[in-house]
Design a protein around this motif. Structure first.
Motif, PDB file in Angstrom:
ATOM      1  N   GLN A 192       0.813  -1.198   0.000  1.00  0.00           N
ATOM      2  CA  GLN A 192       0.000   0.000   0.000  1.00  0.00           C
ATOM      3  C   GLN A 192       0.852   1.255   0.000  1.00  0.00           C
ATOM      4  OE1 GLN A 192      -1.861  -1.765   3.460  1.00  0.00           O
ATOM      5  NE2 GLN A 192      -3.844  -1.088   2.717  1.00  0.00           N
ATOM      6  N   ASN A 193       0.379   2.252  -0.726  1.00  0.00           N
ATOM      7  CA  ASN A 193       0.977   3.579  -0.711  1.00  0.00           C
ATOM      8  C   ASN A 193      -0.087   4.531  -0.192  1.00  0.00           C
ATOM      9  OD1 ASN A 193       2.115   2.116  -3.410  1.00  0.00           O
ATOM     10  ND2 ASN A 193       3.716   3.248  -2.380  1.00  0.00           N
ATOM     11  N   PHE A 194       0.177   5.136   0.984  1.00  0.00           N
ATOM     12  CA  PHE A 194      -0.837   5.958   1.636  1.00  0.00           C
ATOM     13  C   PHE A 194      -0.742   7.410   1.180  1.00  0.00           C
ATOM     14  CE2 PHE A 194       0.143   2.537   4.752  1.00  0.00           C
ATOM     15  CZ  PHE A 194      -1.081   1.892   4.713  1.00  0.00           C
TER      16      PHE A 194
ATOM     17  N   ASP B 219      -0.678  13.885   1.350  1.00  0.00           N
ATOM     18  CA  ASP B 219      -0.613  15.305   0.998  1.00  0.00           C
ATOM     19  C   ASP B 219      -1.985  15.956   1.210  1.00  0.00           C
ATOM     20  OD1 ASP B 219      -0.730  17.763  -0.587  1.00  0.00           O
ATOM     21  OD2 ASP B 219       1.177  17.131  -1.462  1.00  0.00           O
ATOM     22  N   ASP B 220      -2.088  16.829   2.199  1.00  0.00           N
ATOM     23  CA  ASP B 220      -3.374  17.449   2.531  1.00  0.00           C
ATOM     24  C   ASP B 220      -3.911  18.314   1.393  1.00  0.00           C
ATOM     25  OD1 ASP B 220      -3.622  16.287   5.020  1.00  0.00           O
ATOM     26  OD2 ASP B 220      -2.641  17.941   6.077  1.00  0.00           O
TER      27      ASP B 220
ATOM     28  N   ASN C 117      -6.354   8.784   6.279  1.00  0.00           N
ATOM     29  CA  ASN C 117      -5.925  10.147   5.935  1.00  0.00           C
ATOM     30  C   ASN C 117      -6.978  10.872   5.106  1.00  0.00           C
ATOM     31  OD1 ASN C 117      -3.509   9.644   7.236  1.00  0.00           O
ATOM     32  ND2 ASN C 117      -2.407   9.095   5.373  1.00  0.00           N
ATOM     33  N   LEU C 118      -7.583  10.165   4.152  1.00  0.00           N
ATOM     34  CA  LEU C 118      -8.675  10.744   3.373  1.00  0.00           C
ATOM     35  C   LEU C 118      -9.989  10.657   4.127  1.00  0.00           C
ATOM     36  CD1 LEU C 118      -9.789  11.905   0.702  1.00  0.00           C
ATOM     37  CD2 LEU C 118      -9.908   9.562  -0.173  1.00  0.00           C
TER      38      LEU C 118
ATOM     39  N   PHE D  29       2.422  10.477  -1.729  1.00  0.00           N
ATOM     40  CA  PHE D  29       2.195   9.193  -1.070  1.00  0.00           C
ATOM     41  C   PHE D  29       3.388   8.806  -0.200  1.00  0.00           C
ATOM     42  CE2 PHE D  29      -0.133   9.196  -5.045  1.00  0.00           C
ATOM     43  CZ  PHE D  29      -1.372   8.663  -4.719  1.00  0.00           C
ATOM     44  N   ARG D  30       3.104   7.955   0.768  1.00  0.00           N
ATOM     45  CA  ARG D  30       4.146   7.302   1.553  1.00  0.00           C
ATOM     46  C   ARG D  30       3.784   5.818   1.668  1.00  0.00           C
ATOM     47  NH1 ARG D  30       5.929  11.444   0.565  1.00  0.00           N
ATOM     48  NH2 ARG D  30       7.050  12.948   1.881  1.00  0.00           N
ATOM     49  N   PRO D  31       4.708   4.916   1.375  1.00  0.00           N
ATOM     50  CA  PRO D  31       5.993   5.166   0.722  1.00  0.00           C
ATOM     51  C   PRO D  31       5.785   5.790  -0.654  1.00  0.00           C
ATOM     52  CG  PRO D  31       5.751   2.848   1.367  1.00  0.00           C
ATOM     53  CD  PRO D  31       4.443   3.497   1.596  1.00  0.00           C
ATOM     54  N   ILE D  32       6.827   6.421  -1.185  1.00  0.00           N
ATOM     55  CA  ILE D  32       6.737   7.099  -2.474  1.00  0.00           C
ATOM     56  C   ILE D  32       6.784   6.065  -3.599  1.00  0.00           C
ATOM     57  CG2 ILE D  32       7.850   8.749  -4.021  1.00  0.00           C
ATOM     58  CD1 ILE D  32       8.907  10.203  -1.557  1.00  0.00           C
TER      59      ILE D  32
END
Length: 217
Positions: A5-7, A10-11, A36-37, A142-145
């Motif tokens: 997964q890439n979370f 960025d707000d 986050n979303l 995203f994290r990880p990128i």
């Protein structure tokens, strides 16, 4: 299990995504991650496959489930889909007529192929949905990128699911390097058109079907 997964973190990007969410309810977020979303979207239901993330989602009606086997029957889906499940997800969601809008973060090259590359999936998605590429999302959001750019796209349903027409598109797509005349014969239809199937853009799917004398609109 590793879900790769890439979370989205960025707000600013999250705020832009939210501007494209309509008032259609219920809103179902698929693949909610750590929320986050979700914290700004406030979905009616969160579908998440990774059970270790469910504690992060307790305020958003979390459901432990798989996007490839949707336990939902109506509404608007908002999601950042792993590339590995996109085919199975779309194959499932196109059958659920009361899911009328999808707002999806996908790999940018995948969305570009939906518009420009003739495959079964690109033809069938253009048949069932009006598709718009809304914005490009950089890897740094995203994290990880990830190694690739993503994009946000909307899919608004314009036709109800039809098993017969889906199978016609599936068959014709298998013979993309042949002329439509030959592909039609192999699929049990008739056409005098000598253009190769691969020369049709996915958004020309209705033209392709009508050249088989199926008269779809």
């Amino acid at each position: 299990m590793n879900y790769s997964q890439n979370f989205l973190v960025d707000d600013n990007i999250i705020s832009k995504i939210l501007s494209h969410v309509t008032h259609l309810r219920p809103i179902i977020e698929v693949g909610c991650g750590k929320g986050n979303l979700s914290r700004k979207l406030n979905p009616d239901l969160c579908l998440e496959l990774d059970s270790t993330l469910l504690p992060f989602l307790r305020n958003y009606n979390p459901v432990h489930g798989d996007a490839r086997k949707l336990p939902i029957f109506r509404g608007q889906i908002v999601s950042s889909l792993p590339y590995s499940i996109t085919f199975d997800f779309f194959n499932e969601v196109m059958k659920v007529n009361r899911i009328t809008r999808l707002l999806l973060i996908l790999q940018e090259d995948f969305i570009d192929k939906i518009f420009g590359y003739p495959t079964f999936l690109s033809f069938v998605l253009n048949y069932y949905f009006s598709i718009n590429k809304l914005m490009v999302i950089p890897p740094t959001a995203f994290r990880p990128i990830p190694r690739v750019f993503s994009a946000l796209a909307s899919f608004d349903r314009k036709r109800e699911y039809d098993k017969n027409i889906t199978e016609v598109i599936r068959c014709i797509s298998r013979f993309r390097n042949k002329t439509l005349k030959k592909a039609a014969r192999l699929c049990g239809f008739s056409s005098d058109y000598e253009k190769r199937v691969r020369e049709f853009k996915p958004w020309q799917v209705i033209e392709l079907l009508n050249l088989l004398d199926l008269n779809y609109v």
